[in-house]
Design a protein around this motif. Structure first.
Motif, PDB file in Angstrom:
ATOM      1  N   LEU A 150      16.086 -20.720 -33.604  1.00 50.65           N
ATOM      2  CA  LEU A 150      17.434 -20.480 -33.271  1.00 50.65           C
ATOM      3  C   LEU A 150      17.565 -19.000 -33.150  1.00 50.65           C
ATOM      4  N   VAL A 154      24.959 -24.890 -38.619  1.00 46.99           N
ATOM      5  CA  VAL A 154      23.718 -25.459 -39.002  1.00 46.99           C
ATOM      6  C   VAL A 154      24.128 -26.497 -40.122  1.00 46.99           C
ATOM      7  N   ILE A 188      21.810 -16.668 -37.831  1.00 49.17           N
ATOM      8  CA  ILE A 188      22.954 -17.434 -37.047  1.00 49.17           C
ATOM      9  C   ILE A 188      24.121 -16.731 -36.677  1.00 49.17           C
ATOM     10  N   ALA A 201      22.621 -27.327 -35.142  1.00 51.24           N
ATOM     11  CA  ALA A 201      21.265 -27.499 -35.482  1.00 51.24           C
ATOM     12  C   ALA A 201      21.589 -28.279 -36.429  1.00 51.24           C
ATOM     13  N   GLY A 247      26.529 -20.281 -33.115  1.00 48.18           N
ATOM     14  CA  GLY A 247      25.774 -21.709 -34.005  1.00 48.18           C
ATOM     15  C   GLY A 247      26.233 -21.958 -35.076  1.00 48.18           C
TER      16      GLY A 247
END
Length: 438
Positions: A170, A249, A243, A179, A247
């Protein structure tokens, strides 16, 4: 099997490995002498893309649905975890092909090139090897170019060792991504020692020979392996990953897995307290990071295939699957409550209104929620207290409004109070009292 050279071949030929057989995939193979040549190809056709990434290492990438990409759309990206019955199989290994079947978006799958070195090596975490110590950066370079070329958002998914690979990558992704990982390792050294040892001596033979002379037949320890990998300079244990705004997760963890104590909690603790948003779901709003503790079987069990497909479909249909509103974590609302030491509870806020009607000898009480979770279900209860002693009550039910018959007697002063209770689906109860004005 078609072998097609792209860009400038410069005499580049197939790297021979007895543990590798691309013909098993029955698809065209496009070969490139460098990552730059690969990127320059435009990724225009389905097939296996092979590119040199080191003096004796080639990276294999499977591309499917190449012509289905839409601008501002999505691409799915898969990685492999440990290969079962490794000695019976040959690389390249492309995981996720079946679970992504039917999704009309491009699908990329990367095979870990370190597995080409040894037919008994089943897991290498995409962490690199002596020839390519920067493998995570190189894979990210390809993904960034693919996403930029087509203006796509990436949905990366994988479990166990593949989960480690994704989280480890990442820091190098510049494309927008989601992700989705399950039961990931977060420190290679804390995996089964025999697997870690084989990866260490297969992937990094020069340092292994230096630190483990042939006459040294003692078994290796985790302390030794930690020292070994720290000298390599590769990323083998995840710190507080970065992050940024591009992004999101989603971290799924089977609660019966030994990874909870060894991998999940040491890693997740680095982010500070997690806010509970459901019986078994937690999030870190500042990072767009969600965590789920599910019940999927004994030990290192992965979520069911149907669950993974549902999650992928949600990611493909929602630009922000961890949004504050109807988000992906609601898929797990039926999970049993998980008590987690790293979690904090968000206090439920509500207003309690009471009013006494003397002519009707009746007290009216109502509850109005202030910060209820979307789609969550709550039940309500009420007490009527006189001088601190409960005289009447209405037990938990769906009604947020109730009435008590009560006559105020003149003379001796009394304190009359209504207490309202709200209980959420996880069983957490909040209360508030209010004096009755007469």
């Amino acid at each position: 099997m078609n072998f097609i050279f792209g860009g400038t071949s410069n005499g580049y030929d197939m790297i021979d490995s007895p543990y590798k057989d691309v013909s098993q995939w029955n698809t065209p193979v496009y070969k490139f002498a460098s990552i730059e040549d690969l990127i320059g190809s435009g990724f225009s056709s389905d097939g296996i893309y092979q590119t040199s990434v080191g003096s004796n290492t080639e990276l294999d990438m499977l591309l499917q649905n190449a012509n289905l990409s839409k601008s501002d759309g999505y691409a799915l990206v898969g990685f492999n975890g440990a290969i079962t019955k490794r000695e019976e199989k040959k690389s390249p290994f492309f995981s996720g092909v079946s679970v992504t079947s039917g999704f009309d978006v491009p699908y990329l799958s990367f095979s870990d090139p370190t597995l080409d070195i040894d037919g008994k090596l089943s897991l290498a975490w995409y962490a690199g090897n002596e020839d390519v110590p920067d493998l995570p950066q190189k894979v990210a370079q390809i993904l960034n170019a693919f996403a930029r070329e087509r203006n796509l958002k990436l949905v990366l998914f994988g479990g166990s060792g593949a989960g480690f690979a994704i989280l480890n990558m990442l820091a190098y992704l510049r494309a927008d991504y989601v992700a989705l990982v399950w039961n990931p390792q977060t420190n290679i050294v804390n995996y089964f020692t025999r697997f870690v040892e084989r990866y260490a001596r297969t992937g990094f033979p020069a340092l292994w020979k230096k630190m483990r002379p042939a006459k040294d037949t003692k078994g290796v320890s985790k302390v030794f392996l930690d020292d070994f990998f720290s000298q390599l300079g590769i990323s083998y244990k995840l710190n507080k990953i970065n992050i940024d705004g591009n992004g999101q997760v989603i971290f799924l963890q089977n609660r019966e897995d030994w990874h909870v104590e060894t991998h999940a909690e040491p890693f997740l603790a680095k982010f500070g307290p997690w806010l509970r948003v459901g019986p078994a779901t937690f999030r870190m709003d500042s990072l767009n990071f969600g965590v789920v503790f599910g019940e999927w079987g004994e030990g290192h069990a992965a979520p069911p295939r149907a669950t993974i497909r549902a999650l992928l479909e949600y990611c493909l249909n929602n630009k922000s699957p961890l949004s504050a509103e109807d988000n992906i974590l609601h898929i797990f609302e039926q999970e049993q409550r998980y008590e987690w030491s790293l979690a904090v509870e968000k206090e439920l806020l509500f207003d309690l209104s009471v009013q006494y009607f003397a002519e009707d000898r009746m007290i009216s009480a109502s509850i109005q929620l202030v910060n209820a979770k979307p789609q969550a279900k709550y039940t309500y209860a009420f007490y009527l207290l006189v001088n601190g002693i409960r005289q009447q009550f209405k037990w938990y039910g769906s009604g947020s409004v109730t009435e008590f018959c009560f006559e105020m007697h003149r003379g001796k002063p009394v304190k009359v109070e209504i207490v309202g209770f709200v209980k959420d689906e996880a069983g957490k109860i909040c209360r508030k009292g209010k004096r009755v004005v007469v």
